[in-house]
Scaffold this motif. Structure first.
Motif, short mmCIF file in Angstrom:
data_model
loop_
_atom_site.label_atom_id
_atom_site.label_comp_id
_atom_site.label_asym_id
_atom_site.label_seq_id
_atom_site.Cartn_x
_atom_site.Cartn_y
_atom_site.Cartn_z
N LEU A 1 0.80 -1.28 0.09
CA LEU A 1 0.10 0.10 -0.17
C LEU A 1 1.00 1.15 -0.01
O LEU A 1 0.53 2.24 -0.78
CB LEU A 1 -0.91 0.11 1.29
CG LEU A 1 -1.66 1.23 1.54
CD1 LEU A 1 -2.79 1.38 0.22
CD2 LEU A 1 -2.55 1.23 2.78
N GLY A 2 1.93 1.44 0.90
CA GLY A 2 2.80 2.27 0.96
C GLY A 2 3.45 2.98 -0.34
O GLY A 2 3.57 3.93 -0.66
N VAL A 3 4.09 1.76 -1.09
CA VAL A 3 4.72 2.00 -2.30
C VAL A 3 4.05 2.60 -3.41
O VAL A 3 3.94 3.58 -4.08
CB VAL A 3 5.30 0.67 -2.67
CG1 VAL A 3 5.95 0.79 -4.17
CG2 VAL A 3 6.46 0.50 -1.66
N ASN A 4 2.72 1.97 -3.45
CA ASN A 4 1.59 2.52 -4.23
C ASN A 4 1.15 3.93 -4.14
O ASN A 4 1.04 4.55 -5.07
CB ASN A 4 0.48 1.33 -4.44
CG ASN A 4 0.80 0.20 -5.26
OD1 ASN A 4 1.63 0.20 -5.90
ND2 ASN A 4 -0.18 -0.83 -5.38
N MET A 5 0.83 4.10 -2.93
CA MET A 5 0.46 5.49 -2.68
C MET A 5 1.68 6.48 -2.85
O MET A 5 1.02 7.68 -3.28
CB MET A 5 -0.39 5.40 -1.17
CG MET A 5 -1.30 4.65 -1.01
SD MET A 5 -2.86 4.94 -2.08
CE MET A 5 -2.63 3.87 -3.38
#
Length: 223
Positions: free
Chosen positions: A85-89
């Motif tokens: 999630l963090g990488v994508n956001m």
């Protein structure tokens, strides 16, 4: 973006991202937080029914009609873990801000979601018999990355798309076939979805531009 303070001055927002990006990131975070509160069996049911399962579209026994209808959108808001999630956001914030400022809120949201839908069905086409659900915003974000390259090319800041596009596609194929990308938690990378979203971004970006922006690129020879 600036807004007036009580004394007539102005100050920057703490998080200076366009509104649609803030909403998309907030929805992704809210979905992931809600999943943390579910039992393991309930969470698995969410992933199975709201993730994109290729076999459900191509096999004899498809899923519920509402799942088939919603999954091409909902799979984009489900992630495999906090790192995923963090990488994508972070990537969405980096690439999405200039694209949203060019397209405006409504056009950007439509472009973003449609890139995710196209990316998802490209994956279904390549892995039609797979029972494994695909989740994550990477396909849509790949479309946004394609749009960034097209925008740079449009204003004459990127002379040729081929080197960057070729390297990006090669990296996705490599990680998809022989390794795992960052934030995947050891799960295979849905490389076909990434490439499908990216190509869609390159091809469809101009269709979403406001009419006033359909102008030829700047002439590099002009002073």
């Amino acid at each position: 973006m600036r807004r007036q303070g009580p004394g007539g001055g102005s100050h920057e927002r703490a998080i200076n991202l366009p509104p649609a990006l803030l909403v998309l990131i907030a929805i992704n975070l809210a979905v992931h937080l809600a999943r943390q509160m579910m039992s393991e069996s309930m969470d698995q049911q969410v992933v199975t029914q709201l993730g994109l399962v290729p076999e459900a579209y191509t096999g004899e026994s498809g899923g519920p009609w509402w799942s088939l209808l919603l999954a091409p959108i909902t799979y984009q808001f489900i992630h495999g873990g906090w790192v995923h999630l963090g990488v994508n956001m972070i990537t969405l914030a980096a690439f999405g801000a200039p694209v949203e400022r060019l397209l405006g809120v409504r056009r950007f949201v439509l472009f973003y979601l449609s890139a995710g839908v196209v990316a998802g069905f490209i994956h279904v086409a390549f892995f039609s018999t797979s029972p494994d659900p695909v989740v994550g915003a990477s396909g849509a974000i790949s479309g946004v990355f394609g749009a960034v390259l097209m925008a740079l090319h449009h204003v004459g800041r990127l002379r040729s798309l081929l080197p960057v596009a070729g390297i990006w596609i090669a990296l996705n194929v490599f990680f998809g076939l022989w390794g795992n990308g960052p934030g995947t938690g050891g799960e295979p990378v849905a490389w076909a979805a990434h490439i499908g979203g990216f190509v869609y971004g390159l091809a469809a970006f101009r269709l979403f531009l406001p009419a006033a922006m359909h102008v030829p690129p700047e002439n590099p020879g002009d002073g």
